[in-house]
Scaffold this motif. Structure first.
Motif, PDB file in Angstrom:
ATOM      1  N   THR A 149      -2.937   5.184   2.434  1.00 53.36           N
ATOM      2  CA  THR A 149      -4.200   4.463   2.581  1.00 53.36           C
ATOM      3  C   THR A 149      -4.496   4.309   4.066  1.00 53.36           C
ATOM      4  O   THR A 149      -3.592   4.380   4.903  1.00 53.36           O
ATOM      5  CB  THR A 149      -4.172   3.042   1.964  1.00 53.36           C
ATOM      6  OG1 THR A 149      -3.262   2.238   2.728  1.00 53.36           O
ATOM      7  CG2 THR A 149      -3.756   3.045   0.510  1.00 53.36           C
ATOM      8  N   LYS A 197       0.817  -1.211   0.000  1.00 53.53           N
ATOM      9  CA  LYS A 197       0.000   0.000   0.000  1.00 53.53           C
ATOM     10  C   LYS A 197       0.857   1.271   0.000  1.00 53.53           C
ATOM     11  O   LYS A 197       0.425   2.301  -0.480  1.00 53.53           O
ATOM     12  CB  LYS A 197      -0.963  -0.020   1.192  1.00 53.53           C
ATOM     13  CG  LYS A 197      -2.020  -1.133   1.020  1.00 53.53           C
ATOM     14  CD  LYS A 197      -3.207  -0.962   1.927  1.00 53.53           C
ATOM     15  CE  LYS A 197      -2.931  -1.376   3.345  1.00 53.53           C
ATOM     16  NZ  LYS A 197      -3.014  -2.815   3.584  1.00 53.53           N
ATOM     17  N   ARG A 202      -6.057   9.738   8.516  1.00 54.26           N
ATOM     18  CA  ARG A 202      -7.154   8.818   8.856  1.00 54.26           C
ATOM     19  C   ARG A 202      -8.393   9.588   9.312  1.00 54.26           C
ATOM     20  O   ARG A 202      -9.499   9.303   8.913  1.00 54.26           O
ATOM     21  CB  ARG A 202      -6.736   7.877  10.000  1.00 54.26           C
ATOM     22  CG  ARG A 202      -5.738   6.812   9.631  1.00 54.26           C
ATOM     23  CD  ARG A 202      -5.590   5.782  10.779  1.00 54.26           C
ATOM     24  NE  ARG A 202      -4.475   4.886  10.532  1.00 54.26           N
ATOM     25  CZ  ARG A 202      -3.272   5.033  11.089  1.00 54.26           C
ATOM     26  NH1 ARG A 202      -3.035   6.009  11.941  1.00 54.26           N
ATOM     27  NH2 ARG A 202      -2.311   4.179  10.804  1.00 54.26           N
ATOM     28  N   ASN A 219      -7.562  -0.364   5.964  1.00 55.12           N
ATOM     29  CA  ASN A 219      -7.340  -1.482   5.040  1.00 55.12           C
ATOM     30  C   ASN A 219      -7.638  -1.078   3.591  1.00 55.12           C
ATOM     31  O   ASN A 219      -8.272  -1.812   2.847  1.00 55.12           O
ATOM     32  CB  ASN A 219      -8.160  -2.704   5.473  1.00 55.12           C
ATOM     33  CG  ASN A 219      -7.564  -4.002   4.932  1.00 55.12           C
ATOM     34  OD1 ASN A 219      -6.444  -4.020   4.427  1.00 55.12           O
ATOM     35  ND2 ASN A 219      -8.315  -5.074   5.017  1.00 55.12           N
ATOM     36  N   GLY A 220      -7.140   0.074   3.235  1.00 56.57           N
ATOM     37  CA  GLY A 220      -7.227   0.502   1.849  1.00 56.57           C
ATOM     38  C   GLY A 220      -8.530   1.192   1.450  1.00 56.57           C
ATOM     39  O   GLY A 220      -8.690   1.631   0.322  1.00 56.57           O
TER      40      GLY A 220
HETATM   41  N1  ASP Z   1      -2.261   0.320   6.850  1.00 54.01           N
HETATM   42  C1  ASP Z   1      -3.703   0.187   6.703  1.00 54.01           C
HETATM   43  C2  ASP Z   1      -4.125   0.703   5.350  1.00 54.01           C
HETATM   44  O1  ASP Z   1      -3.297   1.166   4.624  1.00 54.01           O
HETATM   45  C3  ASP Z   1      -4.481   0.772   7.815  1.00 54.01           C
HETATM   46  C4  ASP Z   1      -4.014   2.010   8.515  1.00 54.01           C
HETATM   47  O2  ASP Z   1      -2.837   2.310   8.559  1.00 54.01           O
HETATM   48  O3  ASP Z   1      -4.890   2.689   9.072  1.00 54.01           O
HETATM   49  O4  ASP Z   1      -5.261   0.672   4.945  1.00 54.01           O
END
Ligand code: ASP
Ligand code: TMP
Length: 237
Positions: free
Chosen positions: A32, A10, A214, A35-36
């Motif tokens: 991401t 990712k 996020r 989970n993407g």
């Molecule tokens: N590494 C995960 C993603 O890329 C989740 C995250 O880091 O929040 O979706």
């Protein structure tokens, strides 16, 4: 020399090299989360994360922790030792934040008396479910001995990172590590960066990591740059 692409995750792409024992890990600008499900892009993200990782790997190596880091080949390309990745995401928590505050009655910001270690199964397909030792053993992810080694290494790495970052005005609520096997030894792999750690400003407790992306907490570029300025000031000279 850079050879064929072996794998694209990712945030990083892995390439073969002429040396069968070495790979190139290229840090990309893609972002991401969940989970993407949430996707984005940030200019210079690959640069900041690779430089931060490099600096922290070097610091840990100096303190006797073996890592996969060999050297930087460019601003975003890291030459690393080829390891067999252990499919366990090792999370070390010092201050409650993130999923632990959603899954359990634990308030954000509570400082744990001693670090809380969590193992997740590294599997996008299954959504990285939490493991216990029995499940890790049943899945054949690691031996009992390896699990003990991983625990010890993760706690030692935490002991080294916390004061190092504190001196730079950064709190480390939690972070995620990945380990790999090489010649019967377990060494630190993957990255240690704004994508894989929670970094809080020591004074204001402001997030300076992927939580900004996020949870739409502000300017992600500024946050990553601020961490890079504190950990790798030399790249701004
Ligand atoms: N590494 C995960 C993603 O890329 C989740 C995250 O880091 O929040 O979706
Ligand atoms: P969590 O609170 O969402 O479980 O995250 C714990 C730590 O692990 C946090 O520092 C961010 C990091 N992390 C990753 O590196 N990759 C992931 O896929 C997730 C979910 C978290």
């Amino acid at each position: 020399m850079k050879r064929e692409q072996l794998y694209s995750g990712k945030a990083k792409t892995i390439y073969a090299t002429d040396d069968p024992d070495a790979l190139i890990s290229e840090f990309r600008n893609s972002l991401t989360a969940f989970n993407g499900e949430k996707k984005g892009e940030m200019e210079k993200k690959g640069y900041y994360n690779s430089q931060i990782s490099k600096k922290l790997f070097e610091m840990l190596e100096e303190k006797g922790i073996r890592t996969h880091f060999i050297k930087m080949l460019s601003d975003i390309e890291m030459l690393v030792r080829k390891v067999e990745i252990i499919k366990i995401e090792v999370i070390v928590r010092n201050i409650a934040a993130g999923s632990i505050t959603r899954k359990y009655p634990i308030e954000e910001g509570i400082v744990f008396e001693s670090p809380v270690l969590v193992f997740d199964y590294k599997s996008d397909e299954f959504g990285d479910p939490m493991l216990n030792d029995d499940i890790a053993l049943t899945l054949g992810l690691a031996t009992r001995e390896e699990i003990a080694t991983i625990r010890k290494l993760a706690l030692r790495i935490n002991e080294l990172l916390v004061p190092y970052l504190d001196e730079r005005g950064i709190l480390l609520p939690d972070f995620k590590l990945e380990f790999g096997r090489i010649n019967g030894e377990i060494i630190l792999a993957d990255e240690i960066s704004c994508d894989t750690c929670r970094f809080w400003d020591k004074e204001t407790k402001r997030s300076m990591d992927k939580d900004v992306f996020r949870f739409d907490k502000g300017d992600i570029s500024k946050a990553y740059e601020e961490v890079a300025r504190r950990i790798v000031p030399e790249i701004f000279e």
